[in-house]
Scaffold this motif. Sequence first.
Motif, PDB file in Angstrom:
ATOM      1  N   GLY A   1      -7.359  -5.679  -9.881  1.00 28.73           N
ATOM      2  CA  GLY A   1      -7.048  -5.832 -11.280  1.00 28.73           C
ATOM      3  C   GLY A   1      -6.347  -4.623 -11.886  1.00 28.73           C
TER       4      GLY A   1
ATOM      5  N   ALA B   1      -7.742  -1.792 -12.374  1.00 30.39           N
ATOM      6  CA  ALA B   1      -8.701  -0.896 -13.032  1.00 30.39           C
ATOM      7  C   ALA B   1      -8.845   0.377 -12.213  1.00 30.39           C
ATOM      8  CB  ALA B   1     -10.050  -1.588 -13.148  1.00 30.39           C
TER       9      ALA B   1
ATOM     10  N   ALA C   1     -15.368  13.044 -14.764  1.00 35.99           N
ATOM     11  CA  ALA C   1     -16.263  13.561 -13.727  1.00 35.99           C
ATOM     12  C   ALA C   1     -16.864  14.888 -14.173  1.00 35.99           C
ATOM     13  CB  ALA C   1     -15.510  13.724 -12.411  1.00 35.99           C
TER      14      ALA C   1
ATOM     15  N   GLY D   1     -13.747   2.230  -0.175  1.00 32.24           N
ATOM     16  CA  GLY D   1     -13.878   1.543  -1.449  1.00 32.24           C
ATOM     17  C   GLY D   1     -12.897   2.054  -2.489  1.00 32.24           C
ATOM     18  N   ALA D   2     -12.316   3.217  -2.243  1.00 28.70           N
ATOM     19  CA  ALA D   2     -11.561   3.852  -3.309  1.00 28.70           C
ATOM     20  C   ALA D   2     -10.133   3.331  -3.437  1.00 28.70           C
ATOM     21  CB  ALA D   2     -11.522   5.359  -3.077  1.00 28.70           C
ATOM     22  N   ARG D   3      -9.748   2.400  -2.597  1.00 27.17           N
ATOM     23  CA  ARG D   3      -8.383   1.869  -2.742  1.00 27.17           C
ATOM     24  C   ARG D   3      -8.243   1.192  -4.090  1.00 27.17           C
ATOM     25  NH1 ARG D   3     -10.313  -3.046  -1.967  1.00 27.17           N
ATOM     26  NH2 ARG D   3     -11.804  -3.166  -0.277  1.00 27.17           N
TER      27      ARG D   3
ATOM     28  N   LEU E   1     -17.906  -0.041  -4.538  1.00 29.98           N
ATOM     29  CA  LEU E   1     -17.254   0.168  -5.833  1.00 29.98           C
ATOM     30  C   LEU E   1     -17.075  -1.118  -6.641  1.00 29.98           C
ATOM     31  CD1 LEU E   1     -14.343   2.715  -5.311  1.00 29.98           C
ATOM     32  CD2 LEU E   1     -16.250   2.897  -6.886  1.00 29.98           C
TER      33      LEU E   1
ATOM     34  N   ALA F   1     -10.126   3.125  -9.896  1.00 24.25           N
ATOM     35  CA  ALA F   1     -11.160   2.989  -8.878  1.00 24.25           C
ATOM     36  C   ALA F   1     -12.211   4.083  -8.985  1.00 24.25           C
ATOM     37  CB  ALA F   1     -10.529   3.023  -7.494  1.00 24.25           C
ATOM     38  N   GLY F   2     -11.837   5.253  -9.456  1.00 25.30           N
ATOM     39  CA  GLY F   2     -12.802   6.335  -9.546  1.00 25.30           C
ATOM     40  C   GLY F   2     -12.881   6.870 -10.953  1.00 25.30           C
ATOM     41  N   LEU F   3     -13.311   8.121 -11.061  1.00 20.67           N
ATOM     42  CA  LEU F   3     -13.373   8.758 -12.370  1.00 20.67           C
ATOM     43  C   LEU F   3     -12.225   9.752 -12.479  1.00 20.67           C
ATOM     44  CD1 LEU F   3     -17.170   9.640 -12.482  1.00 20.67           C
ATOM     45  CD2 LEU F   3     -16.030   7.922 -13.889  1.00 20.67           C
ATOM     46  N   THR F   4     -11.696   9.921 -13.671  1.00 23.52           N
ATOM     47  CA  THR F   4     -10.710  10.983 -13.865  1.00 23.52           C
ATOM     48  C   THR F   4     -11.448  12.311 -13.786  1.00 23.52           C
ATOM     49  OG1 THR F   4     -11.088  10.986 -16.233  1.00 23.52           O
ATOM     50  CG2 THR F   4      -9.321   9.562 -15.395  1.00 23.52           C
TER      51      THR F   4
ATOM     52  N   GLU G   1     -16.087  -1.715 -10.666  1.00 23.18           N
ATOM     53  CA  GLU G   1     -14.765  -2.207 -11.035  1.00 23.18           C
ATOM     54  C   GLU G   1     -14.880  -3.429 -11.922  1.00 23.18           C
ATOM     55  OE1 GLU G   1     -12.983  -2.576  -7.228  1.00 23.18           O
ATOM     56  OE2 GLU G   1     -12.624  -0.419  -7.112  1.00 23.18           O
TER      57      GLU G   1
ATOM     58  N   ARG H   1     -17.683   9.864  -7.383  1.00 17.19           N
ATOM     59  CA  ARG H   1     -16.643   8.942  -7.842  1.00 17.19           C
ATOM     60  C   ARG H   1     -15.354   9.628  -8.272  1.00 17.19           C
ATOM     61  NH1 ARG H   1     -18.903   5.667  -5.238  1.00 17.19           N
ATOM     62  NH2 ARG H   1     -19.911   3.775  -5.987  1.00 17.19           N
ATOM     63  N   SER H   2     -15.240  10.915  -7.991  1.00 17.90           N
ATOM     64  CA  SER H   2     -13.981  11.582  -8.309  1.00 17.90           C
ATOM     65  C   SER H   2     -13.327  12.029  -7.018  1.00 17.90           C
ATOM     66  CB  SER H   2     -14.225  12.799  -9.198  1.00 17.90           C
ATOM     67  OG  SER H   2     -13.098  13.633  -9.156  1.00 17.90           O
TER      68      SER H   2
ATOM     69  N   ALA I   1      -8.093  -1.086  -7.096  1.00 19.15           N
ATOM     70  CA  ALA I   1      -8.664  -2.415  -7.245  1.00 19.15           C
ATOM     71  C   ALA I   1      -7.576  -3.415  -7.619  1.00 19.15           C
ATOM     72  CB  ALA I   1      -9.751  -2.407  -8.307  1.00 19.15           C
TER      73      ALA I   1
ATOM     74  N   GLY J   1     -20.663  11.812 -10.820  1.00 14.66           N
ATOM     75  CA  GLY J   1     -19.364  12.457 -11.048  1.00 14.66           C
ATOM     76  C   GLY J   1     -18.725  12.908  -9.740  1.00 14.66           C
TER      77      GLY J   1
ATOM     78  N   MET K   1     -13.693  18.834  -7.745  1.00 16.21           N
ATOM     79  CA  MET K   1     -15.037  18.278  -7.536  1.00 16.21           C
ATOM     80  C   MET K   1     -15.537  18.533  -6.115  1.00 16.21           C
ATOM     81  SD  MET K   1     -16.316  17.053 -10.245  1.00 16.21           S
ATOM     82  CE  MET K   1     -15.524  17.687 -11.698  1.00 16.21           C
TER      83      MET K   1
ATOM     84  N   ARG L   1     -22.376   7.368  -2.682  1.00 14.72           N
ATOM     85  CA  ARG L   1     -21.215   7.075  -1.834  1.00 14.72           C
ATOM     86  C   ARG L   1     -21.422   5.799  -1.043  1.00 14.72           C
ATOM     87  NH1 ARG L   1     -19.744  12.977  -0.831  1.00 14.72           N
ATOM     88  NH2 ARG L   1     -18.363  13.207  -2.624  1.00 14.72           N
TER      89      ARG L   1
ATOM     90  N   THR M   1     -17.416   5.892   3.384  1.00 23.52           N
ATOM     91  CA  THR M   1     -17.504   4.623   2.661  1.00 23.52           C
ATOM     92  C   THR M   1     -16.697   4.700   1.369  1.00 23.52           C
ATOM     93  OG1 THR M   1     -19.773   4.744   3.375  1.00 23.52           O
ATOM     94  CG2 THR M   1     -19.166   2.855   2.046  1.00 23.52           C
ATOM     95  N   ARG M   2     -16.757   5.874   0.766  1.00 26.88           N
ATOM     96  CA  ARG M   2     -16.071   6.063  -0.508  1.00 26.88           C
ATOM     97  C   ARG M   2     -14.568   5.813  -0.333  1.00 26.88           C
ATOM     98  NH1 ARG M   2     -13.182   9.435  -3.399  1.00 26.88           N
ATOM     99  NH2 ARG M   2     -12.814  10.663  -1.545  1.00 26.88           N
TER     100      ARG M   2
ATOM    101  N   ARG N   1     -15.751  -2.331 -15.306  1.00 24.09           N
ATOM    102  CA  ARG N   1     -14.601  -1.726 -15.975  1.00 24.09           C
ATOM    103  C   ARG N   1     -13.654  -2.793 -16.517  1.00 24.09           C
ATOM    104  NH1 ARG N   1     -13.549   3.471 -14.104  1.00 24.09           N
ATOM    105  NH2 ARG N   1     -15.568   4.479 -13.942  1.00 24.09           N
ATOM    106  N   ILE N   2     -13.432  -3.787 -15.660  1.00 27.31           N
ATOM    107  CA  ILE N   2     -12.514  -4.850 -16.078  1.00 27.31           C
ATOM    108  C   ILE N   2     -13.062  -5.549 -17.311  1.00 27.31           C
ATOM    109  CG2 ILE N   2     -11.514  -7.066 -15.365  1.00 27.31           C
ATOM    110  CD1 ILE N   2     -11.508  -5.858 -12.484  1.00 27.31           C
TER     111      ILE N   2
END
Lengths: 300, 316
Positions: B12, B14, B23, B6-8, A191, B16-19, A195, A122-123, B10, A119, A128, A187, B2-3, A198-199
Motif C-alpha cells: 500500500g 505505507a 525512532a 519484513g522491511a521491504r 511487520l 515499513a519502518g520508523l523515520t 502496516e 523498526r528503524s 509494503a 524504536g 540507531m 524483530r 527477520t526484520r 498504518r494504512i
Amino acid sequence: MSDVVQTATALPVGVAVDERPPSRRPRRRRGAGPVVASGLLWGYAVVAVAPLLVMVVSSLRPTRELYDQPLALPWPLSVESYRTAWTEASFGTYFLTSLLVTVGAVLLSTAVATLAAYGLARSRSRVMRGLEALFLSGLMLPIHLAILPIFYLLDGFGLVDSRLGLTLVYAAAGVPFSVFVLTTFFRQLPLDLEEAARIDGAGAFATFRHVMLPLVRPAMATVLVFRFVPVWNDFLYPLVLLRSSEKYTLPVGLTTFFGEYQTDWSTLFAGLVIATLPLVLLFVLATRQIVAGLTAGMGR
Amino acid sequence: MTRRRGARPAAGGAPAGLTLGRAALFVAPALVLFGVFVLYPMVTAFSYAFYDWRGTARGGFAGLENFTTLFTEAPYADQLPRAFGHNLLFFAGTMLVQNTLGLGFAVLLHRGRRSKRLLQTLYAMPYLVSPLVIGYLWTLLLSPTFGPVNALLEAVGLGSLAQPWLGDPTTALPVIVLISAWQWVGFPVLLYGAALGGLPEELSEAARMDGASSWQVFRRITLPLLLPAIGTVGVLTFIMAMEAFALPYALGGSTGSPAGATDVLSLLFYRTAFESGATNAIGVSSALATVLFAVIFGGAVLATRVLRRQEEAMLR
C-alpha cells in the motif's frame, strides 16, 4: 503445576532416547550404573535443597531448642521469631523499602526499554544501529565499579540516602539487558500488522500502543522477572547509597540485624527467610508466565 | 534477519519502518536514563583514578601516581596481591568444583530421565537466593558452637572432623569456594544440558557401534564438542569470581576475616573507598577499580578469543 507442564514437554526426549537400537540397550543398562547415577543425582538434589530447608525449619523453632537439638524437627511450630524480626528488628520497614525500590526500578526500566526496543527494531537508520551497540555495551560493564561517581552524581541531585535515587540507578542498570531481550523479540514480530494499522491511519505511537504492546507482553514479563532477582538481591548500592536505618533495604538491614541479634538464631533464620520469600513466590508465579512466553514464541 | 525480510516496502506504500525522528523519540527516555546513570559514571570512574583527591574535592591531575601508591605503599602493596591471589583461587576452585559437578550432572541427566526438569529446578534453587543471605545462612550452619553441620558430623560419628570452618584461616577460603560452587552449580547443569541437547547423536552412535565404551565416547566425542559451552561457563565464572563481594562480606566481614584469609579485590576496594579514611581514598580506590576492570574485561576478551581459535582449529 508448572513442573507438570515442564515434565510433560520433556517426555518426548526421554522416549526418543529409549528407542536406541535394541541390541545396544541391554549393554548400557546392565549392572549398577543407572542406580548409581540416580543415587548421585538425587543425593545432590538433597545437598542443593537441604540447607534452604534447614533455614525455613529453624526459623520455626525457638532459639533454645536450636541450641539443644540442632537437627530435630519443629513441633510445635512457633512463629514468634517472625514477629520479632518483622516488628522489633524492623524487617517490615526493610521489606517495604525493598519492594518499593525493586518494583519501581523493574517497571521503569522495562517501560523505557520497551519503547527503545521498538524504536531500535523498526528503524533502519545507522544512528540507531550505533545506539543499539551502545546499549549492548552496557551488558559487559561491571557497573559496581562506578559506585563512587554514582555516589557523587546522586549527591549532586540531592538523592543520596533516598529510595528514589536507588530506584533510578537500578532502573538504568537494567536498561541494557531489557533492551537486548525486547529488541530481539520485536524483530521476530511480522511487520504486516503494523502496516495494516498504518494504512488505517494510526500514527506511530497509536500503532505501538494498540498493536505492538499487547504482542510484546510475554517478553516484557520475562524481562521483569529476570531483572527482579538481581535488584532485590543487590547489596553494594544500598550499602553505600543509603544512610538512615529507616530507609534500609533488606540486604543492608540484614547486616545490622546480624550484629544485634547474634545469639537469637531463630530470629536470624526468620530474617533470612523473609529476605528470600518474594523470590520464591515470584519463581512459582512466573514459571507459568515464562513457559507461556516460550510456547507462544514457538507456536508462531 | 527477520526484520530485513519484513522491511521491504509494503504494497500500500505505507512506510515499513520508523523515520529516524520517530525512532529517536522512542529511544530517548532509555538513552537519558542509561546515559546519566550508567555511561557517564562509568566513563568518569576512570578519570577519577588520574586525579589527586582531598576528601571529596578533586585536586590536580596526578598521572599514574594513584597507581604507584596502590602498588608500592602500605597497606595496599601487601593487601592487593593477597586479595588478587584469593580471587584467582576463588576462580580456579569454583571452576573446578562447579564445572565438574555441573558437567557430570548434565551428562547423567541427558540420558533421558523423566525427573530431569524437577532435578534441574532443585539444583537451581540456591541461586535464586541472594549471595548475602547464602553467606549468613552458612555462617549459622557452620557455627562452631551450635551449627547443624558440626552436629551432623557428630551424629554420624565423624565428630573429629567438626571444626570452626570459617574461623580457621586454612579452611575459610576453601569453604567459601565450596559455598559459591554450591550456589551456582545449577547454572552449568542448565547450560551443558542445552548444549548436549544440540549435539548430533550420529557421532557417538557410530563410535558406540565401533565398540567404544561410554567413557571413551564421552572423552573423545562429547567433551570436545562441549568445549564452546565450557568456555562460556569459564568466562562467566571468571567474571563472577573477580566481582565477588556479597558472599565474602557476609562470611568474613569487610576485612576478610579471619586474618585477611578471605579478602578479595572488591572488599579491598570497598574498604579503601569507604572505610579507610585516607585523604586520597577516592584516587587510590578508583585506581584499584580501574585495575579490576582491566583484569575482568581483559581476561574475558582474551579467554573468548583463545576459545574461538581452538574451536576453529577443531573444526578444521
